[in-house]
Each structure stands twice: as C-alpha cells, then as structure tokens.
Write an enzyme that holds these catalytic residues in place. Structure first.
Site, PDB file in Angstrom:
ATOM      1  N   CYS A  32       0.813  -1.222   0.000  1.00  0.00           N
ATOM      2  CA  CYS A  32       0.000   0.000   0.000  1.00  0.00           C
ATOM      3  C   CYS A  32       0.848   1.275   0.000  1.00  0.00           C
ATOM      4  O   CYS A  32       1.945   1.301   0.555  1.00  0.00           O
ATOM      5  CB  CYS A  32      -0.881   0.044   1.241  1.00  0.00           C
ATOM      6  N   ARG A  56       5.088  -0.205  -6.027  1.00  0.00           N
ATOM      7  CA  ARG A  56       5.027  -0.999  -4.788  1.00  0.00           C
ATOM      8  C   ARG A  56       4.025  -2.140  -4.894  1.00  0.00           C
ATOM      9  O   ARG A  56       4.043  -3.041  -4.072  1.00  0.00           O
ATOM     10  CB  ARG A  56       4.632  -0.086  -3.609  1.00  0.00           C
ATOM     11  N   TRP A  88      -3.143  -2.715  -1.362  1.00  0.00           N
ATOM     12  CA  TRP A  88      -2.764  -4.092  -1.677  1.00  0.00           C
ATOM     13  C   TRP A  88      -3.523  -4.949  -0.666  1.00  0.00           C
ATOM     14  O   TRP A  88      -3.232  -4.897   0.532  1.00  0.00           O
ATOM     15  CB  TRP A  88      -1.250  -4.249  -1.536  1.00  0.00           C
ATOM     16  N   ASN A 105      -1.845   2.107   5.984  1.00  0.00           N
ATOM     17  CA  ASN A 105      -0.966   1.006   5.560  1.00  0.00           C
ATOM     18  C   ASN A 105      -0.716   0.117   6.770  1.00  0.00           C
ATOM     19  O   ASN A 105      -0.554   0.624   7.882  1.00  0.00           O
ATOM     20  CB  ASN A 105       0.396   1.530   5.100  1.00  0.00           C
ATOM     21  N   GLY A 106      -0.591  -1.187   6.546  1.00  0.00           N
ATOM     22  CA  GLY A 106      -0.297  -2.093   7.657  1.00  0.00           C
ATOM     23  C   GLY A 106      -1.490  -2.985   7.955  1.00  0.00           C
ATOM     24  O   GLY A 106      -2.429  -3.093   7.151  1.00  0.00           O
ATOM     25  N   GLU A 150      18.052 -17.729  -7.337  1.00  0.00           N
ATOM     26  CA  GLU A 150      17.643 -16.378  -7.721  1.00  0.00           C
ATOM     27  C   GLU A 150      17.090 -16.379  -9.152  1.00  0.00           C
ATOM     28  O   GLU A 150      16.099 -15.699  -9.450  1.00  0.00           O
ATOM     29  CB  GLU A 150      18.842 -15.415  -7.565  1.00  0.00           C
ATOM     30  N   LYS A 154      13.307 -15.226 -10.183  1.00  0.00           N
ATOM     31  CA  LYS A 154      13.030 -14.198 -11.195  1.00  0.00           C
ATOM     32  C   LYS A 154      12.055 -14.733 -12.233  1.00  0.00           C
ATOM     33  O   LYS A 154      11.107 -14.059 -12.612  1.00  0.00           O
ATOM     34  CB  LYS A 154      14.308 -13.750 -11.920  1.00  0.00           C
ATOM     35  N   GLU A 161       8.480 -15.169 -10.734  1.00  0.00           N
ATOM     36  CA  GLU A 161       7.718 -13.994 -10.325  1.00  0.00           C
ATOM     37  C   GLU A 161       7.276 -13.119 -11.490  1.00  0.00           C
ATOM     38  O   GLU A 161       6.214 -12.508 -11.418  1.00  0.00           O
ATOM     39  CB  GLU A 161       8.387 -13.192  -9.202  1.00  0.00           C
ATOM     40  N   HIS A 163      18.774 -37.220  -5.968  1.00  0.00           N
ATOM     41  CA  HIS A 163      18.010 -37.520  -4.753  1.00  0.00           C
ATOM     42  C   HIS A 163      16.530 -37.185  -4.926  1.00  0.00           C
ATOM     43  O   HIS A 163      15.803 -37.050  -3.945  1.00  0.00           O
ATOM     44  CB  HIS A 163      18.606 -36.777  -3.555  1.00  0.00           C
ATOM     45  N   LYS A 186       6.215  -4.463  -4.103  1.00  0.00           N
ATOM     46  CA  LYS A 186       7.655  -4.188  -4.099  1.00  0.00           C
ATOM     47  C   LYS A 186       8.218  -4.250  -2.690  1.00  0.00           C
ATOM     48  O   LYS A 186       9.248  -4.853  -2.446  1.00  0.00           O
ATOM     49  CB  LYS A 186       7.906  -2.805  -4.716  1.00  0.00           C
TER      50      LYS A 186
HETATM   51  O1  M6R Z   1      13.332  -4.916   0.234  1.00  0.00           O
HETATM   52  P1  M6R Z   1      13.850  -6.307   0.571  1.00  0.00           P
HETATM   53  O2  M6R Z   1      15.142  -6.619  -0.091  1.00  0.00           O
HETATM   54  O3  M6R Z   1      13.858  -6.569   2.032  1.00  0.00           O
HETATM   55  O4  M6R Z   1      12.752  -7.270  -0.068  1.00  0.00           O
HETATM   56  C1  M6R Z   1      12.814  -8.646   0.098  1.00  0.00           C
HETATM   57  C2  M6R Z   1      11.910  -9.366  -0.863  1.00  0.00           C
HETATM   58  O5  M6R Z   1      10.576  -8.982  -0.667  1.00  0.00           O
HETATM   59  C3  M6R Z   1      12.295  -9.101  -2.316  1.00  0.00           C
HETATM   60  O6  M6R Z   1      13.624  -9.420  -2.565  1.00  0.00           O
HETATM   61  C4  M6R Z   1      11.387  -9.920  -3.257  1.00  0.00           C
HETATM   62  O7  M6R Z   1      11.646 -11.273  -3.106  1.00  0.00           O
HETATM   63  C5  M6R Z   1      11.585  -9.489  -4.707  1.00  0.00           C
HETATM   64  N1  M6R Z   1      10.311  -9.365  -5.349  1.00  0.00           N
HETATM   65  C6  M6R Z   1      12.398 -10.447  -5.510  1.00  0.00           C
HETATM   66  O8  M6R Z   1      12.540 -10.056  -6.823  1.00  0.00           O
END
Ligand code: M6R
Length: 610
Positions: A2, A27, A75, A100-101, A483, A487, A490, A506, A605
């Site tokens: 949010c 965000r 959100w 927010n929260g 990683e 990527k 997501e 395994h 974000k």
């Molecule tokens: O702001 P941060 O690095 O603490 O965020 C952590 C994760 O939310 C962030 O890396 C998330 O996994 C990304 N969307 C990955 O691309």
C-alpha cells in the site's frame, strides 16, 4: 504494498495526490482512491478498482477541488480487491482515513464499535480506525487528541493519515510499523509512505519515528512521540533523484535497472576501495575494530536479499574464516535460536522496510548479538535507523518489483564485508588486493555480459510454451540458480525450481523430460567437473539444457544443449556475473508471455506487512 499520499495546501491537491500515487505504483496494489475537503467543507471521495490511471480518468471526468486531501493505493490483506474495500475509508460525513499495515485486533474493535452503533461497509481491518476516530472525537479536544486516543487502542502495524472535513486545514498522521515521511513545502506540507511520491513538490523531508503522531497544517508540523511529548525530527534534503521514477529509453523499469548495474556498482564502490583495500568506514564509524572481533555472522533477509545472504555464507566461510548462518526472516523471528560468541547480525534489504526483516532485527537486538549491521539501499529507512552499523548501497531507486540491481549491489557490499571481517584472520594483503581488483573489474565485466542480451532474447522463445523450469548450480552458484528461478517465476509465472546440482539424483531427476528445460550456471571453478557429471545425468534422461558457461569450461552446443558463453572473470565475482543472464532470460520470457513485468500479479515491491 500500500501507498499513502496526503497534502495540506492552498492550491488544489488532487493532481499532486494522484501523481504521488503514480510514483508509488511500483510498490504493487489492486485499487486506488483519493478524498479531498472541498470549499463547502464537505468530503469528496473517488475510488477505483485497478490502476491509478482509472482513478485519474474518473477524477478528470469529475474534478475534485480542495487544498486538503489524502490518497492511497491498496494491496489487499483483509477483504478482496474491490472499490468498497479501497481507501480512503470514512466514518459518517466528516472523517476520512487511509492506512498502511494490518490492525491485528480489528475484530474485537469491530464488535465494540458495532455495539456503539457504527455500521461497517467494507471487509477491511482499516475501517475500524475511521469509526474509532469518530468515536473519540466526541470527547476529545482536537483531531490530534482523538487520533492519539485511537492509536493507543490499535494492535498491529499502521501508518495512517486522518482528516476531518469540519477542520479542513489539518491532517493528523500516525506511525507504528509502517513508514511515513513529512514533506516540507513553502506554506504547504505533505505526507507520504515514501519520499519518492513527493519529489515533484518538495525535497525536504522528516521521517517519523515509531509511535510518532503528527499534526500537519499549511504552516506548521507538530510531532509528538509515543509518550505524547513534543519532539523534533530532523528535516533532511533528499538525495534521491527527481527522475528516479522515469523509465527513460527502456520499455520496463526492470530492463532499465538491469542495464543500470554497471553504474550502480561503480557508484556504490566509489570512495570505499583504495590501494588494494576495502575501507571499513563504508560500514559506519568505528566499524573496523568491531568487524575485526567478529567470529560468527548471522544473516537475515527475505526473497532475493536472502539469496544474496546464501552466497555470502560461502564467501565468509571460505575467505574470511568465520562461520555463518543465513535464515529467512519470517522463520528466524519465530524460532528459538542460539547466539554465538562475538556474533554479528546482518540484515539485507533493498527497501529497508520489509516487515519480517525489521521484526527479526528488533528481536535479535534483545538476544545478545555483538552488533547489528544492515546492507540496505534506502537511506533513512527503518532498518538503517535501527541498526548499529549500515552499509548504504547506492543502487538508486529500484522500481521493478523483481529485484535486479539491488541484488548485485548487495553482493558487492557483502564481498567488501568479507574483506573487512577476514582481514587479519585469513585474508592477507595479497588476497585483499585480489578481491579489490576483482570488485573493480565488475562494471566492465557486467557491460560485457549484458552484450549477451540478443542471444538470450532469442533463447527465450524456447520457454514461451513451457510450464516448468529447473535451475542448477553448485557451490556459491546454487543460490544464483535459486535467484534465477525466483526471477522466472515472479515475472513470467512459469513454475521454476532450483537445486544444488549434486542433489538431482536424490529426487528431482524424476522430473526430467523434454518439457522441463534445465538451466545451468557453469563458471570455470573447482566444481566444474562435478557439475559436468550432473549435466550428463540430465542428458541421459532426455533433458533439454541451457548452459551459461565460462568460455574455458568447454561446453559445446548440440541437440540437447544450448551453450551461451559468459565472459571469463575472477572467481570472487562469478556469482555476480552469472546473475545477469538469468535476469535477462526471465525478462525476455516475460516479454514474450505478455505479463506485467514491472508489477507482476499478486506481488508488492516493499513487503511492509507480515
Ligand atoms: O526490500 P527487501 O530486499 O527486504 O525485499 C525482500 C523481498 O521482498 C524481495 O527481494 C522480493 O523477493 C523481490 N520481489 C524479488 O525479486
């Protein structure tokens, strides 16, 4: 997650509020809304499900006029994404709020407020704040006092902004667990959950502290701490560039941010490496002596930042001679763990506001760690303010939800930490000079690696009709495989998993067939021959492989394997370099699949709620 924007000015503020929301779109959100107090002291509110543009179109059709207003991107947490659940929420005709929260005790408050005669129209936890403020105002002297009484009854996390149309030149804001900044203009003031929202109107900001409540008018900002005592919060000139939110020549923020990596790394290392040495002052005043004492490192992070931590574990144990644990913040905070002697707690975060990481830091501070250090990209963020030491990444604003440049810049910062901790232990002058030279070669090496983009774009075609993918690596490349898988999933919504290649036999080997592309990262290191054996295991089961390999690793393309060569580099920086082809691959696959690259579905974000 949010976003909040608010303003008290003499001019009409709807345009400023909506532009602020646009700048917070990155965000992640599902609905947006704005409310202003008009010249008849009446609340005017517009909300829309979907993009900020839909809200902007609605406001263009029925313009909102008024100098005091609040706006929000939501959100969904409690209640589906819908116009009814979108903020601002109101109580009666006069009170409007954004939040927010998460209010954890919203159910009991809802019961009490219903008994008092309030009717709830949304499914949100937020609506209780609006009705509570309305209730408290009946006996309070001011809106400020009503908000102070309200927040004393809330459990959970909030950044909230409240306005009362009967008192049209004032807003009251409160922070606990969700960040809020106050922007200072000339005879006008603004509030937001992120300074980025306000850069078109001001560069002067004060960050509220936990528990602060502030009363904001055109001419004054009065801040009160948790105990209700008046406090000053320093006003700082923002260092964030005004155009941080522009895509420039690029089609997506993610692509722009991938290409910004050489500059981001250069900027982050500038002034921190000299004469073959890492300057420990990069980690804060008096960091040198403290880092020398470290015997164990506990890293805590989430998502991509967690993957950076996993790479660092290999580095710290191999080069710096200290033991290291790495844990996802949401697990760490609910687990009983042991604190080793002279243990340094390290949090990694792009945003500095990730709720789980912040909660884990707060918990760890009570557990007896020698010190806490954050490696973070956002100055003034909660993690930076609450840690003993901070290494500021200078990656620049990262807007794409999929983290790219923050990851490689984090890794560079972690390599510098390895040098600062290992110096005098296992790292001598020659080894440190080699590490520093490798870091200094990074921007040029990354430029060369980015030249693979056209080949990777062509390769991405093979993934367009796939539903699954497997990423393999060994040693410090296995977190890079993780990683790469994160990527791909997501932003292209292709199910992807990563394995340390030695683990194939395994279980995951059972998945191998021609519909399961296997992506392998293969630098020329001491594990290369082991990795080659794993590649043969896949080949023997009819798997199709895509190998990103060092030129000297001697992989050759054939019917079952497509090989793309990555420039040769020093072993220190190989994990950083091999990240790039995986970032490009996920980007181009998402492009072909037509997904929302910068704001993938269901994601935010900055994850500021648990
Ligand atoms: O702001 P941060 O690095 O603490 O965020 C952590 C994760 O939310 C962030 O890396 C998330 O996994 C990304 N969307 C990955 O691309």
């Amino acid at each position: 997650m949010c976003g909040i924007v608010g303003a008290v000015a003499q001019r009409d503020v709807a345009g400023i509020l909506i532009e602020g929301l646009r700048r917070l779109e990155y965000r992640g959100y599902d609905s947006a809304g704005v409310a202003v107090v008009d010249s008849d002291n009446a609340l005017q509110r517009v909300r829309r499900l979907g993009k900020v543009q839909e809200l902007a179109d609605a406001v263009a059709t029925n313009p909102l006029s008024g100098g005091t207003g609040i706006a929000h991107t939501r959100w969904a947490t409690h209640g589906e994404p819908s116009e009814t659940n979108a903020h601002p929420h109101v109580s009666g005709e006069h009170i409007a709020i954004v939040h927010n929260g998460i209010i954890e005790n919203h159910e009991s408050l809802r019961t009490v407020l219903t008994e008092r005669g309030y009717t709830f129209v949304s499914q949100t936890d937020t609506e209780v704040i609006a009705h509570l403020v309305d209730w408290e105002l009946r006996s309070a002297d001011s809106l400020l006092q009503a908000v102070q009484k309200t927040v004393s009854q809330l459990e959970g996390a909030y950044g909230t902004v409240v306005m009362d149309s009967r008192d049209p030149n004032r807003i009251v804001v409160a922070r606990s667990g969700s960040p809020l900044v106050i922007g200072y203009g000339v005879d006008e003031h603004f509030v937001a959950s992120d300074q980025l929202a306000l850069l078109p109107v001001t560069r002067r900001f004060a960050f509220l502290e936990e528990g602060d409540v502030a009363e904001v008018t055109r001419f004054e900002v009065n801040i009160f701490d948790k105990q209700g005592e008046p406090v000053e919060r320093e006003i700082k000139e923002s260092e964030v560039s005004h155009d941080a939110g522009d895509k420039g020549q690029y089609r997506h923020y993610m692509l722009k941010e991938i290409y910004e990596q050489p500059v981001a790394l250069q900027r982050t290392m500038e002034g921190r490496l000299a004469n073959g040495k890492v300057l420990a002052s990069a980690f804060g005043d008096n960091a040198e002596a403290l880092l020398q004492k470290v015997k164990h490192v506990q890293i805590i992070a989430c998502g991509t930042s967690y993957h950076a931590g996993l790479v660092a574990r290999y580095w710290l144990e191999q080069w710096a001679g200290v033991s290291c644990n790495v844990e996802i913040a949401s697990e760490f905070r609910y687990r009983k763990s042991h604190v080793y002697e002279n243990s340094l707690l390290v949090t990694l975060s792009q945003s500095g506001e990730t709720a789980d990481t912040l909660a884990a830091l707060r918990l760890a501070k009570e557990m007896g760690y020698m010190a806490s250090l954050t490696i973070c990209n956002v100055p003034g963020s909660s993690l930076v303010r609450e840690s003993d030491l901070a290494y500021m990444m200078k990656a620049g604003a990262e807007i794409g939800v999929a983290s790219t440049k923050a990851f490689t810049v984090q890794l560079a910062g972690l390599l510098m930490l390895v040098a600062a901790i290992g110096r005098g232990k296992t790292i001598d002058d020659a080894l440190e000079a080699k590490l520093v030279a490798a870091l200094q070669s990074l921007p040029a090496k990354i430029e060369q690696t980015l030249a693979m983009a056209d080949d990777i774009e062509a390769l991405a075609e093979d993934f367009a009709d796939k539903h699954h993918a497997l990423f393999l690596g060994r040693g410090e490349q296995s977190p890079i495989a993780m990683e790469g898988a994160l990527k791909l999933k997501e932003i292209s919504y292709i199910h992807a998993e990563a394995y340390a290649a030695g683990e194939l036999k395994h279980g995951p080997l059972a998945l191998i067939d021609a519909d399961m592309p296997v992506i392998v990262v293969a630098p020329n290191n001491e594990l290369l021959e082991k990795l080659k054996s794993n590649v043969e295991e896949v080949r023997a089961r009819g798997g199709l492989m895509y190998v990103f390999a060092d030129v000297n690793a001697h992989f050759a393309s054939d019917d079952t394997m497509t090989v793309l060569n990555v420039p040769h580099c020093d072993e220190f920086i190989a994990p950083i370099l091999y990240t790039l082809p995986l970032q490009l691959l996920s980007y181009y696959v998402a492009l072909i699949k037509g997904t929302d690259v910068d704001q993938p579905r269901n994601l935010a974000k900055s994850v500021t709620v648990e």
